[in-house]
Design a protein around this motif. Structure first.
Motif, PDB file in Angstrom:
ATOM      1  N   GLU A 191      -8.282 -36.793  88.040  1.00 47.10           N
ATOM      2  CA  GLU A 191      -8.884 -36.679  86.713  1.00 47.10           C
ATOM      3  C   GLU A 191      -7.816 -37.030  85.750  1.00 47.10           C
ATOM      4  O   GLU A 191      -8.910 -37.661  84.801  1.00 47.10           O
ATOM      5  CB  GLU A 191      -9.036 -35.043  87.344  1.00 47.10           C
ATOM      6  CG  GLU A 191     -10.553 -34.279  86.565  1.00 47.10           C
ATOM      7  CD  GLU A 191     -10.163 -32.761  86.919  1.00 47.10           C
ATOM      8  OE1 GLU A 191     -10.072 -32.173  86.424  1.00 47.10           O
ATOM      9  OE2 GLU A 191     -10.824 -32.468  88.082  1.00 47.10           O
ATOM     10  N   LYS A 192      -6.494 -36.570  85.897  1.00 47.61           N
ATOM     11  CA  LYS A 192      -5.803 -37.278  84.870  1.00 47.61           C
ATOM     12  C   LYS A 192      -6.053 -38.454  84.267  1.00 47.61           C
ATOM     13  O   LYS A 192      -5.679 -38.951  83.170  1.00 47.61           O
ATOM     14  CB  LYS A 192      -4.146 -37.192  85.204  1.00 47.61           C
ATOM     15  CG  LYS A 192      -3.326 -36.660  84.672  1.00 47.61           C
ATOM     16  CD  LYS A 192      -2.526 -35.648  84.717  1.00 47.61           C
ATOM     17  CE  LYS A 192      -0.605 -35.737  83.802  1.00 47.61           C
ATOM     18  NZ  LYS A 192       0.212 -35.847  84.765  1.00 47.61           N
ATOM     19  N   VAL A 193      -6.082 -39.710  85.414  1.00 48.93           N
ATOM     20  CA  VAL A 193      -6.059 -40.943  85.587  1.00 48.93           C
ATOM     21  C   VAL A 193      -7.580 -40.978  84.644  1.00 48.93           C
ATOM     22  O   VAL A 193      -7.921 -42.294  83.822  1.00 48.93           O
ATOM     23  CB  VAL A 193      -6.563 -41.503  86.956  1.00 48.93           C
ATOM     24  CG1 VAL A 193      -6.537 -43.798  86.773  1.00 48.93           C
ATOM     25  CG2 VAL A 193      -4.910 -41.843  87.361  1.00 48.93           C
ATOM     26  N   ALA A 194      -8.749 -40.749  85.252  1.00 52.71           N
ATOM     27  CA  ALA A 194     -10.175 -40.936  84.329  1.00 52.71           C
ATOM     28  C   ALA A 194     -10.286 -40.169  83.079  1.00 52.71           C
ATOM     29  O   ALA A 194     -10.597 -40.683  82.733  1.00 52.71           O
ATOM     30  CB  ALA A 194     -11.240 -40.232  85.515  1.00 52.71           C
ATOM     31  N   LYS A 195      -9.063 -39.498  82.806  1.00 54.36           N
ATOM     32  CA  LYS A 195      -8.984 -39.313  81.397  1.00 54.36           C
ATOM     33  C   LYS A 195      -8.452 -39.743  80.327  1.00 54.36           C
ATOM     34  O   LYS A 195      -8.816 -39.991  79.569  1.00 54.36           O
ATOM     35  CB  LYS A 195      -8.507 -37.266  81.101  1.00 54.36           C
ATOM     36  CG  LYS A 195      -9.266 -36.393  81.417  1.00 54.36           C
ATOM     37  CD  LYS A 195      -9.451 -35.354  81.415  1.00 54.36           C
ATOM     38  CE  LYS A 195      -9.710 -33.598  81.527  1.00 54.36           C
ATOM     39  NZ  LYS A 195      -8.451 -32.661  82.018  1.00 54.36           N
ATOM     40  N   LEU A 196      -7.442 -40.650  80.729  1.00 47.46           N
ATOM     41  CA  LEU A 196      -6.337 -41.521  80.421  1.00 47.46           C
ATOM     42  C   LEU A 196      -8.095 -42.865  79.487  1.00 47.46           C
ATOM     43  O   LEU A 196      -8.627 -43.038  79.964  1.00 47.46           O
ATOM     44  CB  LEU A 196      -5.384 -43.093  81.333  1.00 47.46           C
ATOM     45  CG  LEU A 196      -4.407 -41.339  81.437  1.00 47.46           C
ATOM     46  CD1 LEU A 196      -3.973 -42.556  82.292  1.00 47.46           C
ATOM     47  CD2 LEU A 196      -3.671 -41.249  80.892  1.00 47.46           C
ATOM     48  N   PRO A 197      -6.992 -43.272  78.404  1.00 48.92           N
ATOM     49  CA  PRO A 197      -7.974 -44.826  77.781  1.00 48.92           C
ATOM     50  C   PRO A 197      -7.968 -45.380  78.652  1.00 48.92           C
ATOM     51  O   PRO A 197      -6.589 -46.074  79.435  1.00 48.92           O
ATOM     52  CB  PRO A 197      -6.988 -44.503  76.264  1.00 48.92           C
ATOM     53  CG  PRO A 197      -6.188 -43.660  76.240  1.00 48.92           C
ATOM     54  CD  PRO A 197      -5.708 -43.233  77.536  1.00 48.92           C
ATOM     55  N   SER A 198      -8.453 -46.843  78.144  1.00 49.71           N
ATOM     56  CA  SER A 198      -8.744 -47.818  79.094  1.00 49.71           C
ATOM     57  C   SER A 198      -7.579 -48.205  79.079  1.00 49.71           C
ATOM     58  O   SER A 198      -6.455 -48.282  78.071  1.00 49.71           O
ATOM     59  CB  SER A 198      -9.876 -48.660  78.525  1.00 49.71           C
ATOM     60  OG  SER A 198      -9.637 -49.451  77.199  1.00 49.71           O
ATOM     61  N   LYS A 257       4.629 -46.121  73.849  1.00 45.76           N
ATOM     62  CA  LYS A 257       4.995 -45.364  74.571  1.00 45.76           C
ATOM     63  C   LYS A 257       3.661 -44.267  75.513  1.00 45.76           C
ATOM     64  O   LYS A 257       3.148 -43.160  75.631  1.00 45.76           O
ATOM     65  CB  LYS A 257       5.358 -43.773  73.664  1.00 45.76           C
ATOM     66  CG  LYS A 257       6.972 -44.505  72.905  1.00 45.76           C
ATOM     67  CD  LYS A 257       7.084 -42.948  72.770  1.00 45.76           C
ATOM     68  CE  LYS A 257       8.143 -43.549  71.199  1.00 45.76           C
ATOM     69  NZ  LYS A 257       8.770 -42.529  70.799  1.00 45.76           N
ATOM     70  N   SER A 258       2.744 -45.432  76.085  1.00 48.07           N
ATOM     71  CA  SER A 258       1.533 -44.919  76.637  1.00 48.07           C
ATOM     72  C   SER A 258       1.240 -44.608  78.074  1.00 48.07           C
ATOM     73  O   SER A 258       3.006 -44.497  78.498  1.00 48.07           O
ATOM     74  CB  SER A 258       0.432 -45.911  77.020  1.00 48.07           C
ATOM     75  OG  SER A 258       0.019 -46.289  75.619  1.00 48.07           O
ATOM     76  N   GLN A 259       1.266 -43.917  78.474  1.00 43.67           N
ATOM     77  CA  GLN A 259       1.714 -43.413  80.536  1.00 43.67           C
ATOM     78  C   GLN A 259       0.658 -44.034  80.882  1.00 43.67           C
ATOM     79  O   GLN A 259      -0.822 -44.485  80.554  1.00 43.67           O
ATOM     80  CB  GLN A 259       0.665 -41.625  80.144  1.00 43.67           C
ATOM     81  CG  GLN A 259       1.176 -40.513  79.890  1.00 43.67           C
ATOM     82  CD  GLN A 259       0.745 -39.172  80.761  1.00 43.67           C
ATOM     83  OE1 GLN A 259      -0.516 -39.433  80.334  1.00 43.67           O
ATOM     84  NE2 GLN A 259       1.277 -38.267  81.004  1.00 43.67           N
TER      85      GLN A 259
END
Lengths: 128, 182
Positions: free
Chosen positions: A15-22, A31-33
């Protein structure tokens, strides 16, 4: 019980990965995740190829000749990416196996691509 | 000269696509390959995680478990290489005949002008079958090798056929630092 806990942990991570921007947006944001290590490595790989093409065109148009052209590429290409992942993205290099692992990612193919573009532009502009 | 150069780039794109096409037909689409690839990737990631957790104070059982994992991964990697072998033979055979054809077409022709003088042990490639001592003149084979080096890997990546990083890391590449024994 343990299986259920692992499954819920996995779905939370998904879910966390899906919420991230492209990936593109994250690549251009400081400093992106990067929960998926391969995403950042892909960004580094393709950036290297683009830098290789740009430097090949510039070196060919100037024209830059001899060892200095090769040496400058070997400094600028790894240097630019080093600044990108240490200062811009500020990632922990050790998570990716150290600076060397990140530096060699796509280096050889980008070097070959740079040589091909440099040779083509130089030959076309000055010897055709 | 430019026409020859661009033709060589085009040839190397075509040959890269051809070799990927042959590998797809003979290997990538087979169930055995898909199964083995999935297995190797799973094992590699598992082993990588286990190695990350190594503290140096493992019990004998844990060390043995790690060794068993490594052994299993090696077996699967070996089986995967064997599956790929068939296409490698076909590609090698096709390319030998193609290369001899291209070599005869471009024999003795300067296809590009190098902006640098290559180091002496590359002269054999960069100046192959060319007259004179101007080592900035480039032969077909040198440009073709450079094009293949750059284009093939990018095509593999674009098509999604490149081996995953976890697998490459475990199997060890040209630049991989050797694992130190504990």
């Amino acid at each position: 019980m343990a299986t259920r806990r692992t499954t819920s942990k996995n779905s939370k991570e998904e879910e966390k990965v899906a919420k991230l921007p492209s990936v593109w947006q994250r690549a251009l944001t400081a400093k992106s995740q990067w929960p998926e290590k391969d995403d950042l490595l892909d960004v580094i790989y393709w950036s290297r190829q683009i830098i290789g093409i740009i430097l090949g065109i510039v070196w060919g148009v100037i024209p830059l000749k001899g060892f200095i052209g090769l040496a400058l590429f070997c400094v600028i290409n790894p240097g630019a990416l080093y600044i990108y992942f240490t200062s811009f993205q500020q990632i922990d290099e050790d998570e990716y196996g150290g600076v060397w692992e990140l530096t060699k990612e796509g280096f050889m193919s980008s070097f070959a691509l740079f040589l091909v573009v440099w040779i083509i532009i130089y030959s076309a502009l000055y010897f055709d | 000269m430019l026409a020859d150069t661009l033709l060589i780039v085009f040839i190397s794109i075509c040959t890269a696509l051809l070799s990927e096409g042959i590998t797809f037909l003979l290997v990538y689409r087979t169930e055995t390959y898909k199964k083995l690839k999935g297995e190797v990737e799973k094992q590699s990631k598992k082993l990588e995680k286990s190695k990350e957790n190594v503290t140096g104070q493992e019990s004998k059982g844990q060390k043995k478990k790690l060794e068993r994992q490594e052994e299993r991964l090696k077996d699967h990697s070996r089986a995967l290489s064997m599956v790929k072998m068939k296409s490698m033979f076909v590609i090698a055979f096709t390319f030998t005949s193609l290369m001899s054809m291209f070599n005869s077409i471009f024999d003795g022709r300067v296809v590009a002008k190098l902006p640098f003088v290559p180091i002496s042990w590359i002269h054999g490639l960069s100046h192959r079958n060319l007259m004179g001592n101007d080592y900035t003149e480039c032969s077909f084979i040198f440009l073709y090798i450079l094009c293949t080096m750059s284009i093939r890997q990018n095509i593999q990546k674009l098509l999604g056929f490149a081996p995953s990083r976890a697998v490459a890391k475990q199997s060890g590449g040209f630049f991989t630092q050797p694992q130190q024994g504990k």
